[in-house]
Design an enzyme around this catalytic site. Structure first.
Site, mmCIF file in Angstrom:
data_model
loop_
_atom_site.group_PDB
_atom_site.id
_atom_site.type_symbol
_atom_site.label_atom_id
_atom_site.label_comp_id
_atom_site.label_asym_id
_atom_site.label_seq_id
_atom_site.Cartn_x
_atom_site.Cartn_y
_atom_site.Cartn_z
ATOM 1 C CE LYS A 139 -1.741 2.749 2.944
ATOM 2 N NZ LYS A 139 -1.584 3.937 2.069
ATOM 3 C CD GLU A 142 13.131 0.565 9.825
ATOM 4 O OE1 GLU A 142 13.568 1.556 10.443
ATOM 5 O OE2 GLU A 142 13.714 -0.533 9.836
ATOM 6 C CB CYS A 185 12.555 9.198 9.327
ATOM 7 S SG CYS A 185 13.601 8.176 8.274
ATOM 8 C CD GLU A 191 9.426 12.611 12.402
ATOM 9 O OE1 GLU A 191 8.291 12.160 12.632
ATOM 10 O OE2 GLU A 191 10.284 11.991 11.750
#
Ligand code: NAD
Length: 475
Positions: A172, A248, A282, A379
């Site tokens: 996906k 992850e 990230c 973040e």
């Protein structure tokens, strides 16, 4: 451009009539409409993967490896086309997009080499009563869910080792940037992977998609890259069928600059760690802890260097920072910057969204940021560098580790022993010591704490897609 679903080796419109609109974030224009996969389509993809998996697993490793190697070559041969697609749907600068294609393709070459080297073990029981043979069969059918920030590489980092180990997969891709995934599937089909080994079903209803996939009997593993928040949801759902998981997840990297560091190198590394791929990675440096003795000078130099980065369309060769992925991302980044200023930080560069079409936020540097301000706990996922001066190493390390995230950290110092000691004290899976980039298919990528479970890349990466079985016997 492929806009349909890829199931069982065929392109099909899907069982529903809905379409997903894909937007170019540099212009806000709709660039494509693609089929919106339904839960029934996801089920069909799992069935196709289940039908293909045993045959694929029985294919000799050398043949699987040759296909992986062919995939590397084919993707590299289509670098220009894939990079342009990535820039168009994600927005990152062309040089970064080309770098992403090289990185994405390399997972196929690296895992082609690992595929023929999957090793087991033979031993004697301590009692001497029997022998044992340990080997590593594939897990089976693997569900993969990937984020928008690397439309090609976050797929191939999973797909190449999964296929190498003998699994079939159902992917996906992200709703925001699914076109690259569809084109990659098309190219892999041309390479000759068997029908059903790779299936791609984009959807706008990810929760419903995952519910049916996780419940499918043949699915034995979930490999996810994305936010920690969504990772937690998938882990909870995966528990129902005790699925194997690799996660992850999000990052919040500290970037530490000691007083003895070469400041030119530190600023150069800071730009790499902060700004690559439009600062939407990230592994991005999220908090700059700089020795108070050099904090003003570092901040000034960083502001000059970030100020020289041209913001614009990734298709313009001079662009160093493209648009953010959405208007909402710009609003969130700006909120963090305004919050830091309210908490007492001062602005050294940038600080407000750009007034033009597209989702642009300028490179921004904040001086004298307070540890604990929301910008240090969130973040950022945007081109903002908050600088936090420090005077005591132990306090600074405590602050650097004062987060539930643990993906990446960076250390700049001229003293290798100090650098290694600081690196070991940072609770993160990957450290750049006098380096602003850490990713490499040959190394184990992954996080500690809530940044993830398991590793991708390196030799570890392919074993994540394997079971361990031992056979006790005598002869
Ligand atoms: P996200 O978590 O919002 O989405 C990731 C994927 O999950 C997308 O495909 C999305 O459609 C899907 N998803 C969302 N809700 C779902 C649900 N309920 N069920 C099933 N699927 C669902 O993340 P994002 O915004 O696409 O990407 C940014 C995040 O990804 C950041 O936190 C970043 O740090 C992280 N990331 C981590 C790594 C890593 O290797 N650790 C790499 C890249 C990005």
């Amino acid at each position: 451009m492929r806009t349909e679903l890829f199931i069982g080796g065929d392109w099909m419109p899907g069982s529903g009539s809905d379409q997903i609109e894909v937007t170019n974030p540099a212009t806000e224009a709709v660039i494509a409409q693609i089929a919106d996969g339904t839960p029934d389509d996801a089920l069909a993809a799992c069935d196709a993967a289940a039908a293909a998996q045993l045959g694929w697993a029985a294919t000799p490793p050398r043949e699987r490896a040759e296909l992986l190697r062919g995939a590397w070559r084919h993707l590299i041969d289509h670098t220009d086309e894939l990079a342009t697609l990535i820039v168009t749907e994600h927005g990152k600068p062309m040089a970064d997009a080309r770098g992403e294609v090289a990185y994405a393709a390399e997972f196929f070459r690296w895992n082609a080499e690992e595929t023929v080297r999957l090793r087991g073990e033979i031993g004697i029981a301590p009692s001497g009563a029997n022998r044992f043979i340990v080997h590593h069969p594939p897990v089976g059918v693997v569900a993969m869910i990937t984020p928008w920030n690397f439309p090609a590489a976050m797929i191939t980092r999973k797909l190449a080792p999964a296929l190498g180990a003998g699994n079939a997969v159902v992917i996906k891709p992200p709703r925001e940037a699914p076109l690259t995934a569809l084109r990659v599937a098309d190219l892999l089909d041309e390479v000759g992977f068997p029908p059903g080994a790779i299936n791609v079903v984009p959807t706008s209803t990810s929760g419903a998609w995952f519910d049916v996939v996780a419940d499918h009997r043949a699915v034995r593993m979930v490999s996810f890259t994305g936010s920690t928040e969504v990772g937690r949801l998938l882990l909870k759902k995966s528990a129902d069928r005790v699925l194997k998981t690799v996660m992850e997840l999000g990052g919040n990297a500290p970037f530490i600059v000691c007083a003895d560091a070469d400041l030119n190198a530190a600023v150069e590394g800071a730009i790499v760690a902060k700004m690559r791929h439009s600062a939407e990675t990230c592994t991005a440096a999220n908090r700059f802890y700089v020795d108070a003795a050099v904090a003003d000078e570092f901040t000034e130099r960083l502001a000059i260097a970030m100020g020289e980065i041209k913001v614009g369309s990734g298709l313009d060769p001079d662009t160093g920072c493209g648009p953010m992925i959405s208007a909402q991302a710009v609003t969130e980044i700006d909120g963090l910057v305004k919050g830091a200023l309210e908490d007492g930080a001062s602005l050294a560069l940038g600080g407000s969204p750009l007034d033009r079409p597209g989702f642009f936020y300028p490179p921004t540097v904040l001086a004298d940021v307070a540890h604990g301000s929301a910008i240090t706990t969130a973040e950022i996922f945007g081109p903002v560098a908050p600088v936090i001066p420090f005077t005591d190493i132990d306090d600074m390390i405590a602050q650097a580790n004062d987060t539930e995230m643990g993906l990446t950290g960076y250390v700049y110092t001229d003293d290798l022993a100090v650098g290694l000691a600081l690196s070991e004290r940072i609770q993160a899976g990957m450290i750049g010591l006098n380096r602003g980039a850490v990713s490499d298919p040959a190394t184990p990528f992954g996080g500690m704490k809530q940044s993830g479970l398991g590793r991708e890349g390196s030799t570890e990466g392919i074993y994540e897609f394997c079971e361990t079985q031992y056979i006790a016997t005598n002869w």
